[in-house]
Write a protein that holds these residues in place. Structure first.
Motif, mmCIF file in Angstrom:
data_model
loop_
_atom_site.group_PDB
_atom_site.id
_atom_site.type_symbol
_atom_site.label_atom_id
_atom_site.label_comp_id
_atom_site.label_asym_id
_atom_site.label_seq_id
_atom_site.Cartn_x
_atom_site.Cartn_y
_atom_site.Cartn_z
ATOM 1 N N GLU A 1 0.830 -1.211 0.000
ATOM 2 C CA GLU A 1 0.000 0.000 0.000
ATOM 3 C C GLU A 1 0.867 1.265 0.000
ATOM 4 N N ASN A 2 1.864 1.294 0.855
ATOM 5 C CA ASN A 2 2.706 2.493 0.971
ATOM 6 C C ASN A 2 4.102 2.208 0.432
ATOM 7 N N VAL A 3 4.505 3.015 -0.530
ATOM 8 C CA VAL A 3 5.811 2.792 -1.162
ATOM 9 C C VAL A 3 6.641 4.069 -1.089
ATOM 10 N N LEU A 4 7.846 3.922 -0.583
ATOM 11 C CA LEU A 4 8.796 5.034 -0.625
ATOM 12 C C LEU A 4 9.933 4.587 -1.531
ATOM 13 N N ASP A 5 9.981 5.204 -2.703
ATOM 14 C CA ASP A 5 11.022 4.838 -3.662
ATOM 15 C C ASP A 5 12.135 5.886 -3.564
ATOM 16 N N GLU B 1 12.659 9.850 -5.147
ATOM 17 C CA GLU B 1 12.888 10.950 -4.205
ATOM 18 C C GLU B 1 14.253 11.593 -4.432
ATOM 19 N N PHE B 2 15.239 10.776 -4.746
ATOM 20 C CA PHE B 2 16.561 11.355 -5.034
ATOM 21 C C PHE B 2 16.500 12.194 -6.309
ATOM 22 N N ARG B 3 15.749 11.702 -7.297
ATOM 23 C CA ARG B 3 15.575 12.479 -8.534
ATOM 24 C C ARG B 3 14.910 13.821 -8.224
ATOM 25 N N CYS B 4 13.898 13.788 -7.361
ATOM 26 C CA CYS B 4 13.153 15.007 -7.035
ATOM 27 C C CYS B 4 14.052 15.997 -6.284
ATOM 28 N N HIS C 1 3.661 13.414 -0.558
ATOM 29 C CA HIS C 1 4.050 13.528 -1.965
ATOM 30 C C HIS C 1 4.919 12.344 -2.388
ATOM 31 N N SER C 2 5.829 11.936 -1.499
ATOM 32 C CA SER C 2 6.700 10.796 -1.809
ATOM 33 C C SER C 2 5.863 9.544 -2.032
ATOM 34 N N LEU C 3 4.853 9.359 -1.175
ATOM 35 C CA LEU C 3 4.012 8.160 -1.300
ATOM 36 C C LEU C 3 3.198 8.192 -2.596
#
Lengths: 200, 583
Positions: free
Chosen positions: B88-92, B96-99, B176-178
Motif C-alpha cells: 500500500e505504501n511505497v517510498l522509492d 525521491e533522489f531524482r526530485c 508527496h513521496s508516497l
C-alpha cells in the motif's frame, strides 16, 4: 528466518487503491508570482510625441497633466524643465508646454509634451491638432500622423473593443521626477543656461 | 512505530530482489529476495524456491507498513511474477533522489551509487559487479557458495538503502513521496502488461531490413538528394536548405546542427523537413532488433519513470515502440477479439496553462471546446458567431499562434508556419499577450520565482532546481509540462487501480486494451478517470479527452507515420517478397 516461520495473516486487498487519500489537500500553490512579489520598476520615462505607428491613450485626470515652461535644446534634442523663479530671467528662451501622461498600446509609459499658445495667444495648427488628439486619447486609443499638406496632425481612432491601459502606481510628481531627473534647472549657474548666455 | 514526516508506520521494510528478465519479457525467474525490517533490525533472505511457495509477500504490505526500495517498479514486477499483491505504501528512494536533485549536476548519476556519493556515504559495496550480474543472468543452477554470494550482493543494496534513508528523510514530503511511490506500482503493472505487437510483420521487416533501407533512401531521398549510399551528406543537405530558403541553426563550430531535436523543431516551421527527419530516425537510430518484444508478442521495457526533468517517463527510444520513429507504431495491433484505445487529453497544455494561471479568458476559451476559434473571437479577429467552417483560415492562424507560444517560437518561425509576413505573425503573438494578460503575468511570476528562489515545483511537489545555465523558456514551460506529467501519472494510477488494462503511458495519452465487447465501457471509464485526474491536478478544472480506437483485426496507425509505413511496405513488395501486403 525460514519461509515457514513467516506469518501471512494480514488481510491484503488486491486493489490497493488508497481510497480516501485526499489528493486535493496535497496540492501546492502554483501562484509563484505572489510568493516572491516582483513589481516592475519604471526608471525611464521618455518625453516625446507619439510615434506615427503607435496607438496611445492619455490619462484623463487633471492631476496627471501639468503646464510649465521648458528650454528645448534643438541640437541635442533635449528638453529641460525650468524652475518657475527663473522664468522671468529667461524670456527669450523658455517655451510654454503642457505635459500629459500617456501610454502606448504596448504598455510603455511616456510624457507627451505639447506647446501651448505664446503670451500673445498665437497657437499653430500642429500644436492645436495635437491637443485635440490628446483630448480624444483620454477616452479612445488614437494615433497621430503628421500631414504636411494639412499643416497639422491627422488623428486615427481605433474602432475595436480594446481594453483600457493599466496605469502604473505612480503619482504625477514621481513621473515628472523620473522623466526629468537630470534635466531640471533650478539656478542660473546651470551649464545649459551658461551655454545659452555664452558663458561657456 | 516509526515516524517519517507527518506519517507513522508500524514497520518499515527495505527490499531488494535479484531476478532474470530477458529483453521484452516479464521477470521469468525471481532469483532471490533480501528484506530488512528497519525497526526490529532483522533480515530475511529467501531463495527462488522459497519465494515461489509463498502466496503473499513475507512482509506486511498493508496501510501501517512502508515498503522502501530503489527504483521500486523492478521489485513490483517480481511481486507480479510471483502473484503477490503490491504494498500500500511505497517510498522509492530513486524517485525521491531524482526530485531532490532534479536540475542539479550530479557527479555519479541518479543510481543508488550516485545517491550514496551525493550524501558522502560509502558506496564501494554497491558498485555493480559484472561477474555477479552475469552469474545471476546465467539463470543457474547455482552452487551453495554462489547462492551465498548472490544473497550478499543483493543484501548490499538493502544495507545501502538503510544508510541512505536517514539522509534523505529530512528532504522528503512524505505524502508527496508516497504519491510517487504509488505511481511506481502503476508503472510496474503497465510494464508487466506490455503492448501487443504484430510479430509476423515485425519479422518480415527485420528479415528485409537492409534492403528496405536502401530502397527507402532511393524513394524518399529523391525529394532531397542529401544521401550518398546510406550516408547523410552535410554539404548536400546545406545545398537543399539553400534551395528551399530554410534558415537552419548552426553549432558554435559553424557546422549545421543535425541533432534530432533540431530536426523536430524545424519540422514544425518547415513541414518539408518532417519526412526527412523520419527517414533519418529510421536509418540512424532505429534497430528493429533492439525493439524489446517478449515471447508473448508484447513490447515491454522499463518506462524509466521520473527520468526526464519534467518528471515524465523516458523509456529507451530503441526498445519502446513509442520511440521517435512514428511509423513503427503501426506494428501495434490488438490481439484477436481485443481492441486498443489511445486516449489523450484535448489541448492539454493550453488547458493546464489556463487553469494554473487562472486566466479567465483562457479558461473560457478552453471550455468553449475550440480554444483556437475562441482566441480569435476574444482577440476581435472574427465575429462572435464565427465557426470552424466560416473562418477556417483565421482559426488556423490563431491555432498556429497558440502552438507557437507553447513551443516558444518567435515571429519569424510562426510567419513561415502560417505562410504570412513576419509582421502578421508578430501581430498574432502580440494578440496572445494582450488577450491572455493574466496568463503572461503569471508566467513572468514563475520565471521570477525560479530565478530568485532557485526552484519551482508542481502541485504534488516535483521540483526543478535552477542551475547556472537556466533556460527561461523551459522554466516558463515547466508548470505545463511537469503538471501534465503529474496528471498522466495520476490517471495511470487511477486506471490501473480500477482494473483497466493500461498498456502504455505516452506523453499526454494512455493506451488501454480490452476485449472488444468491453472496449466502449473501458474507454468511457478511462476518460472519466483522466478527467478526474485533471480536476485534482488543476484544482477543479476539467480537461476533455479524445479517443483513437483500433479494433482487431485493424492495426494502430499514427497519421504522421502512415506515409512512411506504406512506403516501407511498398519497398518490401517491390523487393519481391511474396508476403501479404500489410497496409
Amino acid at each position: 528466518m525460514n519461509v515457514d516461520e513467516i506469518e501471512q495473516t494480514e488481510e491484503i486487498k488486491q486493489n490497493v487503491g488508497q481510497k480516501g487519500f485526499d489528493l486535493s489537500s496535497l496540492r501546492l500553490s502554483q501562484d509563484f508570482g505572489s510568493m516572491v512579489g516582483v513589481k516592475k520598476v519604471i526608471t525611464t520615462i521618455p518625453v516625446h510625441k507619439p510615434h506615427k505607428q503607435e496607438f496611445v491613450r492619455i490619462r484623463p485626470e487633471d492631476d496627471y497633466q501639468f503646464s510649465t515652461a521648458v528650454i528645448e535644446m534643438k541640437e541635442d534634442r533635449e528638453t529641460f524643465l525650468i524652475a518657475p523663479e527663473l522664468w522671468s530671467e529667461l524670456p527669450g528662451e523658455i517655451v510654454p508646454k503642457i505635459f500629459l501622461t500617456g501610454m502606448t498600446r504596448q504598455g510603455v509609459l511616456f510624457l507627451w509634451s505639447i506647446r501651448l499658445p505664446n503670451a500673445d495667444g498665437r497657437h499653430d495648427n500642429w500644436n492645436r491638432s495635437a491637443l485635440e488628439a490628446a483630448e480624444l486619447a483620454k477616452k479612445k486609443w488614437v494615433k497621430v500622423v503628421s500631414n504636411m499638406a494639412l499643416g497639422g496632425y491627422e488623428v486615427y481612432e481605433a474602432t475595436g473593443e480594446l481594453p483600457d491601459p493599466e496605469w502604473p502606481d505612480l503619482s504625477f510628481g514621481e513621473i515628472m521626477e523620473i522623466a526629468f531627473k537630470d534635466r531640471y534647472i533650478t539656478g542660473m549657474d546651470h551649464p545649459v543656461i551658461r551655454r545659452l548666455n555664452g558663458e561657456i | 512505530m516509526i515516524s517519517l514526516g507527518s506519517k507513522s508506520f508500524r514497520q518499515v521494510w527495505l527490499v531488494d530482489f535479484e531476478f532474470v528478465a530477458p529483453d521484452g519479457e516479464r521477470p521469468d525467474q525471481v532469483v532471490c529476495l533480501v528484506a530488512k525490517e528497519l525497526v526490529g533490525g532483522h533480515t530475511m533472505r529467501l531463495w527462488e524456491d522459497e519465494l515461489r511457495r509463498l502466496k503473499l509477500p513475507p512482509y506486511p504490505v498493508g496501510a501501517d507498513s512502508l515498503f522502501v526500495a530503489y527504483y521500486a517498479s523492478a521489485e513490483f514486477n517480481c511481486h507480479l511474477s510471483l502473484g503477490w499483491p503490491l504494498p500500500e505504501n511505497v517510498l522509492d528512494l530513486f524517485t525521491e533522489f531524482r526530485c531532490v536533485t532534479n536540475g542539479k549536476t550530479l557527479s555519479s548519476g541518479s543510481g543508488l551509487l550516485g545517491a550514496l556519493t551525493h550524501f558522502g556515504l560509502p558506496c564501494l559495496d554497491v558498485v555493480e559487479k559484472d561477474a555477479m550480474r552475469n552469474l545471476i543472468l546465467s539463470g543457474g543452477p547455482w552452487s551453495q557458495k554462489e547462492q551465498e554470494d548472490i544473497f550478499d550482493y543483493c543484501e548490499s543494496d538493502v544495507v545501502a538503502l538503510e544508510k541512505l534513508l536517514p539522509h534523505m528523510a529530512p528532504h522528503l514530503n512524505i505524502p508527496h513521496s508516497l504519491l510517487r511511490g504509488r505511481y511506481m506500482k502503476a508503472a510496474a503493472q503497465i510494464e508487466y502488461n506490455g503492448i501487443p505487437i504484430d510479430v509476423e510483420s515485425l519479422a518480415l521487416l527485420e528479415n528485409g531490413w537492409d534492403s528496405i533501407q536502401e530502397q527507402l533512401i532511393r524513394k524518399m531521398d529523391a525529394d532531397y538528394g542529401v544521401y550518398e549510399g546510406k550516408t547523410f551528406k552535410q554539404n548536400k543537405f546545406a545545398a537543399w536548405l539553400v534551395g528551399g530558403n530554410i534558415p537552419w541553426p548552426h553549432l558554435p563550430t559553424g557546422k549545421l546542427d543535425l541533432k534530432d531535436d533540431t530536426f523536430k523543431e524545424m519540422s514544425r516551421s518547415y513541414p518539408a523537413v518532417g519526412p526527412l527527419r523520419e527517414l533519418r530516425v529510421t536509418l540512424s537510430q532505429m534497430r528493429l532488433s533492439a525493439l524489446a518484444v517478449g515471447k508473448d508478442g508484447r513490447n515491454r521495457c522499463m518506462l524509466s519513470a521520473f527520468r526526464a526533468k519534467t518528471g515524465r517517463n523516458q523509456p529507451s527510444n530503441k526498445r519502446f515502440i513509442f520511440g521517435p520513429a512514428v511509423w513503427l507504431r503501426s506494428l501495434i495491433k490488438p490481439n484477436t477479439d481485443y481492441g486498443l484505445a489511445y486516449i489523450d487529453w484535448s489541448q492539454q497544455e493550453f488547458g493546464i496553462a489556463a487553469a494554473l494561471s487562472k486566466d479567465p479568458l483562457m479558461m473560457e476559451a478552453y471550455r468553449s471546446g475550440d480554444p483556437y476559434l475562441a482566441f480569435a473571437k476574444q482577440a476581435g479577429a472574427v465575429p462572435d458567431n464565427a465557426t470552424k467552417q466560416s473562418h477556417k483560415f483565421e482559426r488556423e492562424q490563431f491555432k498556429a499562434c497558440v502552438l507557437a507560444v507553447q513551443y516558444g517560437m518567435g515571429a519569424e518561425s510562426l510567419a513561415v508556419r502560417i505562410n504570412q509576413p513576419v509582421v502578421q505573425a508578430r501581430e498574432l503573438l502580440k494578440l496572445h499577450r494582450t488577450t491572455y494578460k493574466v496568463f503572461w503575468g503569471w508566467s513572468a511570476g514563475v520565471l521570477n520565482h525560479a530565478m530568485l528562489m532557485g526552484k519551482i515545483w508542481t502541485v504534488f511537489g516535483w521540483e526543478i532546481h535552477i542551475g547556472k545555465q537556466a533556460n527561461p523558456r523551459s522554466l516558463q514551460n515547466f508548470p505545463m509540462q511537469a503538471n501534465g506529467a503529474e496528471m498522466l501519472r495520476l490517471a495511470c494510477c487511477l486506471a490501473v487501480e480500477s482494473g483497466i488494462r493500461v498498456c502504455a503511458p505516452v506523453h499526454d495519452a494512455i493506451l488501454v486494451e480490452a476485449p472488444l465487447n468491453e472496449l466502449d465501457e473501458c474507454i468511457a471509464k478511462t476518460q472519466e478517470l483522466m478527467a478526474q485526474a485533471s480536476e485534482i491536478v488543476l484544482d477543479g478544472f476539467r480537461l476533455r479527452s479524445d479517443v483513437d480506437i483500433t479494433r482487431y483485426p485493424d492495426r494502430y496507425m499514427d497519421e504522421r507515420g502512415e506515409k512512411m509505413w506504406n512506403t516501407i511496405w511498398d519497398c518490401l513488395n517491390e523487393m519481391g517478397s511474396h508476403q501479404p501486403v500489410r497496409q
